[in-house]
Design an enzyme around this catalytic site. Structure first.
Site, PDB file in Angstrom:
ATOM      1  N   THR A  55       0.838  -1.212   0.000  1.00  0.00           N
ATOM      2  CA  THR A  55       0.000   0.000   0.000  1.00  0.00           C
ATOM      3  C   THR A  55       0.869   1.256   0.000  1.00  0.00           C
ATOM      4  O   THR A  55       0.496   2.257  -0.618  1.00  0.00           O
ATOM      5  CB  THR A  55      -0.968   0.025   1.200  1.00  0.00           C
ATOM      6  N   ARG A 105      -8.935  -5.873   1.468  1.00  0.00           N
ATOM      7  CA  ARG A 105      -9.827  -6.049   2.607  1.00  0.00           C
ATOM      8  C   ARG A 105      -9.630  -5.011   3.701  1.00  0.00           C
ATOM      9  O   ARG A 105     -10.316  -5.044   4.713  1.00  0.00           O
ATOM     10  CB  ARG A 105      -9.623  -7.454   3.204  1.00  0.00           C
ATOM     11  N   GLN A 158       1.579 -13.240  -0.977  1.00  0.00           N
ATOM     12  CA  GLN A 158       0.206 -13.288  -1.482  1.00  0.00           C
ATOM     13  C   GLN A 158       0.002 -12.211  -2.554  1.00  0.00           C
ATOM     14  O   GLN A 158      -1.060 -12.127  -3.144  1.00  0.00           O
ATOM     15  CB  GLN A 158      -0.786 -13.074  -0.331  1.00  0.00           C
ATOM     16  N   HIS A 205      -0.261 -16.597  -5.106  1.00  0.00           N
ATOM     17  CA  HIS A 205      -1.451 -16.159  -5.851  1.00  0.00           C
ATOM     18  C   HIS A 205      -1.116 -15.702  -7.268  1.00  0.00           C
ATOM     19  O   HIS A 205      -1.901 -15.019  -7.912  1.00  0.00           O
ATOM     20  CB  HIS A 205      -2.197 -15.061  -5.083  1.00  0.00           C
ATOM     21  N   CYS A 210      -4.716 -23.187 -23.686  1.00  0.00           N
ATOM     22  CA  CYS A 210      -3.445 -23.846 -24.056  1.00  0.00           C
ATOM     23  C   CYS A 210      -2.290 -23.503 -23.112  1.00  0.00           C
ATOM     24  O   CYS A 210      -1.181 -23.992 -23.306  1.00  0.00           O
ATOM     25  CB  CYS A 210      -3.072 -23.503 -25.494  1.00  0.00           C
ATOM     26  N   CYS A 236      -6.389 -15.636 -27.174  1.00  0.00           N
ATOM     27  CA  CYS A 236      -5.055 -16.196 -27.377  1.00  0.00           C
ATOM     28  C   CYS A 236      -4.723 -16.309 -28.873  1.00  0.00           C
ATOM     29  O   CYS A 236      -5.492 -16.887 -29.648  1.00  0.00           O
ATOM     30  CB  CYS A 236      -4.996 -17.565 -26.721  1.00  0.00           C
ATOM     31  N   CYS A 272      -3.935 -20.087 -29.916  1.00  0.00           N
ATOM     32  CA  CYS A 272      -5.166 -20.854 -30.136  1.00  0.00           C
ATOM     33  C   CYS A 272      -5.831 -20.423 -31.440  1.00  0.00           C
ATOM     34  O   CYS A 272      -6.314 -21.275 -32.211  1.00  0.00           O
ATOM     35  CB  CYS A 272      -6.133 -20.667 -28.965  1.00  0.00           C
ATOM     36  N   ILE A 321       4.300  -0.459   8.410  1.00  0.00           N
ATOM     37  CA  ILE A 321       5.296  -1.423   7.934  1.00  0.00           C
ATOM     38  C   ILE A 321       6.545  -0.722   7.407  1.00  0.00           C
ATOM     39  O   ILE A 321       7.670  -1.142   7.687  1.00  0.00           O
ATOM     40  CB  ILE A 321       4.661  -2.305   6.835  1.00  0.00           C
TER      41      ILE A 321
HETATM   42 ZN   LIG Z   1      -4.205 -20.503 -26.153  1.00  0.00          ZN
END
Ligand SMILES: [Zn+2]
Length: 259
Positions: free
Chosen positions: A32, A40, A107, A127, A138, A160, A163, A249
Site C-alpha cells: 500500500t 480487505r 500473497q 497467488h 493452451c 489467445c 489458439c 510497515i
Molecule cells: Zn491458447
C-alpha cells in the site's frame, strides 16, 4: 510506529537478529505504501465495492465477456504498473543480501519483491503474478505488457493468438489465482517447505485470513520457528506469534532488520 512499545520492538529485533533462515510471508499491506490499494483493509477495493469481489470469480470471468472487458480495463489502468518497491520491500531484500533469507512467500501479485532485487527463485508467489497473462485453453504465457498493448489498440477482450492460429478460442487472463481457481500445487508446496525449514517466520502486511497461504504461520510454529508479525491491524494468527508489532510497515520493518 507509535503503537509499537519499546519492549515489543526490542524483543522482535532480537529474534530477527538471532535468526539465520528467515521465511517472510507478505500480503497486500506491504504494497500500500507503493500506491497499490489492498482488498480487505478500510480503504480496500472489495471493502468499498463488494460487487467487484463477486465479479472477480473465475466462473464469472470465463462465462461473461462483459466481466472480461471490465477486467481488462481495470488491468490497463492499474496503479501497479507505476509502483516501485518501498522501504518495506527493501528491508526484506536486505535479509537476502545478508544471506539469512530462506524465502519470501507472497500473497501479492505485483512483483515488487523481485523489483527490490531478490533472485526470482527466492520469491514464492502463491497467488500468481499480474505481470504475465495466460491462456485458459493452451496455457500460453506471455508478458502482460504484450496483451495490454492489444487492449490499448482496441481489443476489448483479447483472445489467445496461439489458439486462434489453430482454429480454437482461448480466453486470456492474468496469471493470477482468481476466486474459485485452484492454487498451483507445486507453488503452495514450496511455500510450506519454506515454512518448515525456517527458524523465524516473519509475517508482514497480511491479515492472515486467506487460506491456505495463512497456514504458513502455524506450519512454521509447529516446526519450531519463532514467529514475528508486523501489520497495521491485528491478524487472525496473533495468538501464535512471539511478538506482534502493530504499526506502519514502512517504518517498522527497516528498523527491525537493519541492525
Ligand atoms: Zn491458447
Amino acid at each position: 510506529m507509535c503503537t509499537v512499545t519499546a519492549d515489543d520492538f526490542e524483543q522482535a529485533r532480537d529474534l530477527v537478529a538471532a535468526a539465520t533462515r528467515i521465511t517472510v510471508l507478505t500480503g497486500a499491506g506491504i504494497s500500500t505504501d507503493s500506491g497499490i490499494p489492498d482488498f480487505r483493509g478500510p480503504n480496500g477495493v472489495w471493502t468499498k465495492n463488494p460487487a467487484a469481489e463477486k465479479a472477480s470469480t473465475l466462473q464469472n470471468y470465463l462465462a461473461d465477456p462483459e466481466v472480461r472487458r471490465l477486467a481488462w480495463q481495470n488491468r490497463l489502468h492499474s496503479p501497479a504498473w507505476d509502483a516501485r518497491p518501498n522501504s518495506g520491500h527493501m528491508a526484506i531484500y536486505e535479509l537476502e543480501r545478508q544471506g539469512r533469507l530462506r524465502a519470501v512467500v507472497t500473497q501479492n501479485i505485483d512483483e515488487l519483491h523481485q523489483q527490490a532485487g531478490h533472485a526470482p527463485e527466492n520469491v514464492i508467489e502463491v497467488h500468481g503474478t499480474m505481470r504475465w497473462s495466460r491462456c485458459w485453453t493452451c496455457d500460453d504465457r506471455r508478458p502482460m505488457a504484450e496483451t495490454l498493448a492489444r487492449v490499448r489498440d482496441g481489443e476489448e477482450d483479447p483472445h489467445c493468438l496461439v489458439c486462434a492460429a489453430n482454429g480454437r478460442v482461448g480466453i486470456l487472463k492474468s496469471d493470477t489465482i482468481s476466486f474459485g481457481q485452484s492454487l498451483v500445487p507445486e507453488v503452495i508446496d514450496a511455500a510450506f517447505v519454506a515454512a518448515d525449514e525456517c527458524d523465524l517466520l516473519l509475517a508482514v502486511g497480511s491479515t492472515l485470513s486467506v487460506f491456505p497461504a495463512a497456514n504458513v504461520v502455524p506450519t512454521a510454529k509447529v516446526a519450531g520457528a519463532r514467529v514475528v508479525i508486523v501489520n497495521a491491524e491485528p491478524t487472525g494468527m496473533d495468538r501464535l506469534a512471539d511478538v506482534v508489532l502493530l504499526g506502519q510497515i514502512g517504518d517498522v520493518l527497516p528498523a527491525l532488520i537493519r541492525v
